[in-house]
Write an enzyme that holds these catalytic residues in place. Structure first.
Site, PDB file in Angstrom:
ATOM      1  N   PRO A  21       0.815  -1.222   0.000  1.00 20.20           N
ATOM      2  CA  PRO A  21       0.000   0.000   0.000  1.00 20.20           C
ATOM      3  C   PRO A  21       0.845   1.268   0.000  1.00 20.20           C
ATOM      4  CG  PRO A  21      -0.192  -1.181   2.100  1.00 20.20           C
ATOM      5  CD  PRO A  21       0.571  -2.068   1.170  1.00 20.20           C
ATOM      6  N   GLU A  51       3.330  -6.550   8.309  1.00 19.27           N
ATOM      7  CA  GLU A  51       3.606  -5.120   8.098  1.00 19.27           C
ATOM      8  C   GLU A  51       4.530  -4.888   6.903  1.00 19.27           C
ATOM      9  OE1 GLU A  51       1.933  -2.787   9.880  1.00 19.27           O
ATOM     10  OE2 GLU A  51       0.930  -4.561  10.687  1.00 19.27           O
ATOM     11  N   ARG A  61      -4.195  -9.640 -19.905  1.00 25.33           N
ATOM     12  CA  ARG A  61      -5.168  -9.438 -20.989  1.00 25.33           C
ATOM     13  C   ARG A  61      -4.640  -8.507 -22.077  1.00 25.33           C
ATOM     14  NH1 ARG A  61      -8.222  -4.993 -20.515  1.00 25.33           N
ATOM     15  NH2 ARG A  61     -10.133  -5.785 -21.448  1.00 25.33           N
ATOM     16  N   ASP A  69     -11.500  -0.113 -23.963  1.00 30.13           N
ATOM     17  CA  ASP A  69     -11.568  -0.193 -22.509  1.00 30.13           C
ATOM     18  C   ASP A  69     -11.665   1.166 -21.854  1.00 30.13           C
ATOM     19  OD1 ASP A  69     -11.303  -2.905 -22.059  1.00 30.13           O
ATOM     20  OD2 ASP A  69      -9.115  -2.851 -21.927  1.00 30.13           O
TER      21      ASP A  69
END
Ligand code: 6GU
Length: 230
Positions: free
Chosen positions: A85, A112, A154, A169
């Site tokens: 993150p 963590e 993809r 897209d």
């Protein structure tokens, strides 16, 4: 393309054997290998984590098992991707760039995170990308790796049956910038009293294309003003 994933939960990656990515593996457009980090531990309990220097909550993944695993998997052409993150944000442009690379290695941390010296060490050998898939916190990097691998796979030539679907897209690069895709419809022409926009039934492809671009711009302005340059 070759993709290696390192995790303490190899079964977490099983969904990649299904559907579009599964087919890409079957058709040898993609080779996917998942490795158990604990196979490179040396103690009886197969330990991969320890308490953080400096104190604080949770546990940190020890560098040794990562080093042993990565030494075996990385070569000069590899890109090492560490889902976290606290990484730079993953987007369609990054997916497009990674889709043309020969070898991606995903190092999925838990707890963590992974001792920072792992990224520091391998930066001297290969391209290392610490990447986040969005502004929220997952329990580990596995789901983020699945997200990135599906977005990348993809875009490998020959993986999508219909390349047009990638060109149209959401977030695809166009002369109008990167836009959200507008609404789509199929049969029946009337469903529960709701019709389909008349222009889509007209057979006038120039008018249809114009309408679709207008819809995409309108939707993007409302839902994602950040994509329009505010
Ligand atoms: Cl890549 N990992 C984790 N654990 N949480 C995340 C993430 C990645 N991206 C957003 N949240």
């Amino acid at each position: 393309m070759k993709i290696d994933v390192i995790t303490i939960f190899p079964q977490y990656l099983a969904p990649l054997r299904l559907s579009l990515v599964g087919k890409a593996i079957e058709n040898q457009k993609l080779s996917l290998d998942v490795h158990d980090l604990r196979d490179h531990t040396t103690d009886l309990h197969r330990t991969v984590d320890d308490t953080p220097y400096g104190g604080g909550p949770g546990m940190v993944m020890m560098p040794e098992p990562w080093g042993a695993t990565l030494d075996e998997l990385l070569n000069n052409d590899s890109i090492l991707i560490i889902p976290t993150p606290s990484g730079v944000k993953f987007d369609q442009e990054m997916a497009e760039q990674l889709a043309s690379k020969p070898h991606l290695v995903f190092a999925c941390g838990r707890y963590e995170g992974i001792d920072a010296r792992v990224a520091q060490y391998y930066e001297k050998k290969v391209t290392v990308l610490e990447v986040s898939i969005g502004d929220y916190v997952l329990a580990g990097g596995e789901v983020a790796a699945i997200v990135m691998i599906e977005a990348i796979a993809r875009l490998i030539p020959g993986v999508l049956g219909n390349w047009d679907s990638a060109v149209n897209d959401s977030f695809a690069e166009t002369e109008h910038g990167r836009l959200l895709e507008g609404p789509v419809y199929t049969k029946p022409a009337v469903w529960r009293g709701l019709g389909v926009p008349e222009v889509l039934l007209s057979g006038n492809h120039a008018e249809i294309a114009k309408w679709q671009i207008a819809q995409a711009k309108q939707r993007t302005a409302i839902r994602r003003p950040d994509l329009t340059g505010e």
